[in-house]
Motif scaffolding. Structure first.
Motif, PDB file in Angstrom:
ATOM      1  N   LEU A 139       1.044  -1.090  -0.121  1.00 20.87           N
ATOM      2  CA  LEU A 139       0.353   0.234  -0.353  1.00 20.87           C
ATOM      3  C   LEU A 139       0.957   1.457   0.192  1.00 20.87           C
ATOM      4  O   LEU A 139       0.836   2.431  -0.784  1.00 20.87           O
ATOM      5  CB  LEU A 139      -0.683  -0.043   1.394  1.00 20.87           C
ATOM      6  CG  LEU A 139      -2.093   1.238   1.879  1.00 20.87           C
ATOM      7  CD1 LEU A 139      -2.499   1.830   0.674  1.00 20.87           C
ATOM      8  CD2 LEU A 139      -2.380   0.994   2.730  1.00 20.87           C
ATOM      9  N   MET A 140       2.357   1.304   1.236  1.00 22.35           N
ATOM     10  CA  MET A 140       2.293   2.764   1.217  1.00 22.35           C
ATOM     11  C   MET A 140       3.448   2.835  -0.007  1.00 22.35           C
ATOM     12  O   MET A 140       3.846   4.421  -0.210  1.00 22.35           O
ATOM     13  CB  MET A 140       3.224   2.241   2.695  1.00 22.35           C
ATOM     14  CG  MET A 140       2.380   2.313   3.807  1.00 22.35           C
ATOM     15  SD  MET A 140       1.122   3.465   3.984  1.00 22.35           S
ATOM     16  CE  MET A 140       1.938   5.265   4.537  1.00 22.35           C
ATOM     17  N   GLU A 141       4.093   1.436  -0.308  1.00 17.37           N
ATOM     18  CA  GLU A 141       4.860   1.461  -1.836  1.00 17.37           C
ATOM     19  C   GLU A 141       4.500   2.063  -3.315  1.00 17.37           C
ATOM     20  O   GLU A 141       5.246   1.630  -3.994  1.00 17.37           O
ATOM     21  CB  GLU A 141       6.752   0.612  -1.470  1.00 17.37           C
ATOM     22  CG  GLU A 141       6.781   1.393  -0.330  1.00 17.37           C
ATOM     23  CD  GLU A 141       7.595   0.573   0.244  1.00 17.37           C
ATOM     24  OE1 GLU A 141       8.522  -0.527  -0.762  1.00 17.37           O
ATOM     25  OE2 GLU A 141       8.411   0.313   0.783  1.00 17.37           O
ATOM     26  N   ASN A 142       3.601   1.712  -3.268  1.00 14.27           N
ATOM     27  CA  ASN A 142       2.386   1.864  -4.429  1.00 14.27           C
ATOM     28  C   ASN A 142       1.767   3.085  -4.767  1.00 14.27           C
ATOM     29  O   ASN A 142       2.151   4.092  -4.551  1.00 14.27           O
ATOM     30  CB  ASN A 142       0.955   1.125  -4.550  1.00 14.27           C
ATOM     31  CG  ASN A 142       1.002   1.054  -5.698  1.00 14.27           C
ATOM     32  OD1 ASN A 142       0.343   1.590  -6.617  1.00 14.27           O
ATOM     33  ND2 ASN A 142      -0.778  -0.170  -5.510  1.00 14.27           N
ATOM     34  N   GLN A 150      -2.950  10.215   2.214  1.00 15.75           N
ATOM     35  CA  GLN A 150      -3.299  10.602   3.208  1.00 15.75           C
ATOM     36  C   GLN A 150      -5.480  10.608   3.088  1.00 15.75           C
ATOM     37  O   GLN A 150      -5.244  10.144   4.623  1.00 15.75           O
ATOM     38  CB  GLN A 150      -3.197  12.653   3.100  1.00 15.75           C
ATOM     39  CG  GLN A 150      -3.703  13.671   4.663  1.00 15.75           C
ATOM     40  CD  GLN A 150      -3.406  14.495   3.827  1.00 15.75           C
ATOM     41  OE1 GLN A 150      -2.855  15.250   2.947  1.00 15.75           O
ATOM     42  NE2 GLN A 150      -3.705  15.160   4.444  1.00 15.75           N
ATOM     43  N   ALA A 151      -6.045  10.346   1.962  1.00 20.12           N
ATOM     44  CA  ALA A 151      -7.153  10.052   2.375  1.00 20.12           C
ATOM     45  C   ALA A 151      -7.665   8.774   3.003  1.00 20.12           C
ATOM     46  O   ALA A 151      -8.503   8.262   3.513  1.00 20.12           O
ATOM     47  CB  ALA A 151      -7.889  10.326   0.940  1.00 20.12           C
ATOM     48  N   HIS A 174     -10.827   8.029  11.170  1.00 20.65           N
ATOM     49  CA  HIS A 174      -9.577   7.549  11.647  1.00 20.65           C
ATOM     50  C   HIS A 174      -9.440   8.311  12.473  1.00 20.65           C
ATOM     51  O   HIS A 174      -9.123   8.314  13.998  1.00 20.65           O
ATOM     52  CB  HIS A 174      -8.600   6.829  10.652  1.00 20.65           C
ATOM     53  CG  HIS A 174      -7.582   6.151  11.429  1.00 20.65           C
ATOM     54  ND1 HIS A 174      -7.223   5.230  12.923  1.00 20.65           N
ATOM     55  CD2 HIS A 174      -6.141   6.479  11.786  1.00 20.65           C
ATOM     56  CE1 HIS A 174      -6.432   4.645  13.230  1.00 20.65           C
ATOM     57  NE2 HIS A 174      -5.516   5.962  12.878  1.00 20.65           N
ATOM     58  N   ALA A 175      -9.001   9.292  12.262  1.00 24.29           N
ATOM     59  CA  ALA A 175      -7.972  10.669  12.877  1.00 24.29           C
ATOM     60  C   ALA A 175      -8.935  11.243  14.233  1.00 24.29           C
ATOM     61  O   ALA A 175      -8.759  12.101  14.665  1.00 24.29           O
ATOM     62  CB  ALA A 175      -7.990  11.967  12.112  1.00 24.29           C
ATOM     63  N   ALA A 176     -10.425  11.173  14.002  1.00 27.90           N
ATOM     64  CA  ALA A 176     -11.421  12.350  14.916  1.00 27.90           C
ATOM     65  C   ALA A 176     -10.568  11.580  16.424  1.00 27.90           C
ATOM     66  O   ALA A 176     -10.342  10.125  16.402  1.00 27.90           O
ATOM     67  CB  ALA A 176     -12.560  11.125  14.629  1.00 27.90           C
ATOM     68  N   ALA A 177     -10.693  12.296  16.843  1.00 28.97           N
ATOM     69  CA  ALA A 177     -10.908  12.581  18.932  1.00 28.97           C
ATOM     70  C   ALA A 177     -11.651  11.512  18.875  1.00 28.97           C
ATOM     71  O   ALA A 177     -13.118  11.160  18.847  1.00 28.97           O
ATOM     72  CB  ALA A 177     -11.002  13.763  19.309  1.00 28.97           C
ATOM     73  N   VAL A 178     -11.179  10.535  20.117  1.00 28.14           N
ATOM     74  CA  VAL A 178     -11.978   9.986  20.981  1.00 28.14           C
ATOM     75  C   VAL A 178     -13.372  10.922  22.314  1.00 28.14           C
ATOM     76  O   VAL A 178     -11.807  11.631  22.499  1.00 28.14           O
ATOM     77  CB  VAL A 178     -11.845   8.632  22.026  1.00 28.14           C
ATOM     78  CG1 VAL A 178     -12.801   7.855  22.576  1.00 28.14           C
ATOM     79  CG2 VAL A 178     -11.386   7.680  20.181  1.00 28.14           C
ATOM     80  N   ALA A 202     -14.325  12.337  -0.323  1.00 26.62           N
ATOM     81  CA  ALA A 202     -13.344  12.833   1.072  1.00 26.62           C
ATOM     82  C   ALA A 202     -12.777  11.430   0.863  1.00 26.62           C
ATOM     83  O   ALA A 202     -11.173  11.780   1.587  1.00 26.62           O
ATOM     84  CB  ALA A 202     -14.222  12.948   2.007  1.00 26.62           C
ATOM     85  N   GLU A 203     -12.854  10.370   1.121  1.00 20.34           N
ATOM     86  CA  GLU A 203     -11.193   9.329   1.788  1.00 20.34           C
ATOM     87  C   GLU A 203     -10.536   8.246   0.288  1.00 20.34           C
ATOM     88  O   GLU A 203     -10.119   7.789   0.759  1.00 20.34           O
ATOM     89  CB  GLU A 203     -12.894   8.046   2.272  1.00 20.34           C
ATOM     90  CG  GLU A 203     -13.629   8.598   2.902  1.00 20.34           C
ATOM     91  CD  GLU A 203     -14.390   7.506   3.802  1.00 20.34           C
ATOM     92  OE1 GLU A 203     -13.641   6.362   3.934  1.00 20.34           O
ATOM     93  OE2 GLU A 203     -15.201   7.933   4.446  1.00 20.34           O
TER      94      GLU A 203
END
Length: 312
Positions: A139-142, A150-151, A174-178, A202-203
């Motif tokens: 995923l990260m190196e594709n 980032q999305a 995922h980045a939303a606060a608990v 957005a995603e």
């Protein structure tokens, strides 16, 4: 899981009529509690019943639509049943993951790379991050995904909170606060959100060119396919749903993502998250598995998966 005193297995028959889904159900009591042998045992059982809420029934229903059959399991709010997350060390069939957990119901959950078996979704179990897409080099190196990373890493997830001993569910980025009064005990990433609005752009699932033409549709969102989703009603009721293909059809069957959103709205769902689909789609309930993808004969096309949402 609270001890059930009496639970029910509900068989559903749905008929689509003039755009409306009509449900006929028959509830069959499942007598699981044995009578105590002694007076002292009876007193202990009575005390336990007062201390632990009685479970109410989970409901399975099949909803025949024109180009799909949608299978649902409904978990009533405050029913004593709880949603949890499980992740496999290696790709595993849905039914095997479900039975290993002792689940009464389960649905496939997060995305993964079938080539290397690694997750492309964040997964949290028992408060610990147990699957991290940032550790997946595929995923990260594709190079084709660099502008979307980032999305992708902030895609929506289904969360389970412990809020002072009370269980709450959420669908958020995922980045939303608990919430400050809660702890996140479990979560699994997927996406996009289907309700109240669809978040495909957005995603990073969708992208247009300067002319406004769609140049990226990672999920084939506008084409019928097998789909999986989880939805929340206003009162906290949870709905697990898969859209199955119809065998032997001359055209593509299943649902588009907008169609899945529209269907969930007919059930009273207000917030919904798309889960992994296609050959990953499956719904397990009381030992029976319902599949999303089927061949011309109706036989299931099953792909082993990485994670599940399950009911305990």
């Amino acid at each position: 899981m609270p001890l059930p005193v009496v639970s029910y297995v509900t068989l559903g028959l749905a008929i689509l009529l003039s755009g409306c889904t009509l449900i006929a159900t028959d509830a069959v009591p499942d007598q699981r509690a044995e009578q105590p042998a002694t007076t002292s045992e009876a007193a202990a059982v009575s005390e336990a019943e007062q201390a632990v809420p009685e479970q109410t029934s989970l409901t399975y229903q099949a909803h025949p639509l024109a180009h799909s059959v949608v299978h649902t399991v409904t978990i009533p709010a405050d029913s004593g049943w709880q949603i949890d997350v499980a992740v496999a060390a290696s790709l595993t069939p849905l039914s095997e993951l479900a039975t290993t957990q002792g689940a009464i119901a389960a649905i496939n959950a997060g995305f993964f790379d079938p080539r290397n078996g690694l997750t492309t979704s964040f997964v949290t179990v028992n408060g610990d991050l147990v699957a991290d897409p940032r550790q997946n080099a595929g995923l990260m190196e594709n190079p084709d995904l660099q502008s979307y990373l980032q999305a992708i890493l902030d895609r929506s997830e289904f969360r389970v909170y412990d809020c002072g001993g009370a269980v709450q569910y959420d669908i958020t980025a995922h980045a939303a606060a608990v919430p400050s009064t809660c702890q996140m005990t479990a979560a699994v990433g997927a996406g996009p959100q289907l309700l109240p609005t669809q978040t495909g752009y957005a995603e990073g699932f969708l992208a247009d060119n300067k002319a406004g033409d769609v140049v990226r549709d990672a999920l084939g969102s506008q084409s019928p396919n097998a789909r999986s989703a989880i939805g929340l009603k206003a009162d906290g009721t949870v709905v697990l749903a898969i859209a199955s293909q119809r065998p032997g059809a001359d055209q593509a069957t299943g649902l588009t993502l907008p169609e899945m959103a529209e269907f969930l709205q007919t059930l009273g769902v207000e917030r919904a998250l798309n889960l992994d689909g296609g050959s990953s789609s499956g719904l397990y309930f009381e030992g029976e598995t319902y599949w999303g993808r089927v061949d011309a004969s109706g036989a299931a096309i099953e792909r082993p998966i990485k994670s599940i949402l399950w009911v305990r």
